[in-house]
Design an enzyme around this catalytic site. Structure first.
Site, short mmCIF file in Angstrom:
data_model
loop_
_atom_site.label_atom_id
_atom_site.label_comp_id
_atom_site.label_asym_id
_atom_site.label_seq_id
_atom_site.Cartn_x
_atom_site.Cartn_y
_atom_site.Cartn_z
N SER A 192 0.82 -1.21 0.00
CA SER A 192 0.00 0.00 0.00
C SER A 192 0.86 1.27 0.00
CB SER A 192 -0.93 -0.11 1.21
OG SER A 192 -1.88 0.87 1.21
N HIS A 216 -2.75 -1.15 -4.56
CA HIS A 216 -4.21 -1.09 -4.67
C HIS A 216 -4.68 0.35 -4.61
CE1 HIS A 216 -4.97 -0.13 -0.44
NE2 HIS A 216 -3.95 -0.91 -0.16
#
Lengths: 244, 68
Positions: A123, A146
């Site tokens: 992330s 993501h």
């Protein structure tokens, strides 16, 4: 008889207190002695667990607080004895703005920086990994890419969506500027389906991260130290030629 | 009991304020240390917050060490 016994008792007491302090040390440290070494010209910045930003997480969470790291980065920049920084990453991600702040701070550091992703740099760990001058990833480490998301209560207006969209755009821009990955490829990985269980995104494994240009090379502590020492040498040579 | 909810665990079971208070960051010999306050007023080292790798070899800062 009693005179003879007294010193014996003292000996026993001393033995007991001596052994109990060792036992205490072993309980506390898991070892009885630690080596000492001279001052290091390389400092280590570890980003471990969740990156904690504006919201304080409960103490049972393992977190890296950005208000702790930012003064440390300033101290590294100011201290002339420190010649290089290694950034150790094993993070699940966390606060996007805190992560971006850390990435920007590291990217603007005048001293050579090398990052190593061990285990995971997921992330918001991705921009932190790319912010260093040179980045390494362990072959078994992974990085989840993501889209940005927000949990909790938000105001249900189109502006909220736009705010998140802009935040995501900043993450994409930072990563593409500080690594060799192309924006199209990064976005493709970010919005890919079928790689994560019921989620959008991709879990990029060490070797693939290097292939996509997200990370510079595969390696661990040894490679990172070698690279950092090279960068420090280059940095010093550059300064010397400037002075001449 | 199983709770099927999109809420996080903390939203349903808020952490007690006392557990926040027991964990503090204190300065020990010029080094920042995250420590847990014990009942007798002393501190137990949880984590050393330093960038100097040599500090981690100092036994005074190893996790579990009691600071008076």
């Amino acid at each position: 008889m009693s005179d003879k016994q007294l010193p014996n008792k003292d000996d026993q007491n001393q033995d007991q207190s001596g052994s109990s302090s060792i036992v205490q040390k072993i309980q506390q440290l898991g070892q009885s002695s630690v080596p000492t070494a001279p001052d290091s010209n390389i400092h280590v910045l570890s980003v471990i667990g969740q990156i904690e930003g504006h919201v304080q997480l409960p103490p049972q969470n393992k977190t890296t607080k950005y208000e702790h790291l930012i003064p440390q980065i300033i101290a590294i920049e100011q201290n002339p004895k420190i010649e290089g920084v290694i950034v150790l990453l094993n993070t699940v991600g966390g606060d996007v703005e805190a992560g971006l702040a850390l990435s920007e701070m590291l990217a603007s550091l005048s001293k050579p920086t090398v990052s190593i992703v061990l285990g995971g740099g997921h992330s918001i760990g991705v921009p932190i990994a790319t912010s260093a001058n040179y980045s390494f990833i362990a072959p078994t480490a992974t990085m989840t890419i993501h889209p940005v998301r927000l949990t909790g209560l938000v105001i249900g207006v189109p502006q909220t969506f736009e705010y998140i969209d802009k935040m995501q755009e900043r993450v994409i821009q930072f990563v593409t500027e500080h690594s060799d990955i192309k924006e199209e490829k990064f976005k493709e990985l970010m919005f890919d389906k079928g790689n994560l269980t019921r989620d959008i995104g991709t879990n990029v494994i060490g070797t693939d991260a290097v292939e996509y240009g997200l990370i510079d090379a595969i390696g661990g502590v040894k490679e990172a130290m070698e690279k950092l020492n090279d960068l420090i040498k280059e940095n010093k040579d550059g300064e010397e030629t400037m002075l001449q | 009991m199983i709770l099927y909810t999109p809420l996080s665990e903390q939203d349903i079971f808020p952490t007690e304020q006392t557990s926040y208070d027991s964990c503090q960051t204190i300065q020990v010999n010029g080094r920042m240390v995250q420590a847990e306050r014990l009942d007798d007023g002393s501190y137990r080292v949880v984590q050393l917050l330093s960038t100097d790798p040599q500090d981690y070899l100092n036994s005074a800062f190893t996790p579990g060490e009691i600071i008076k």
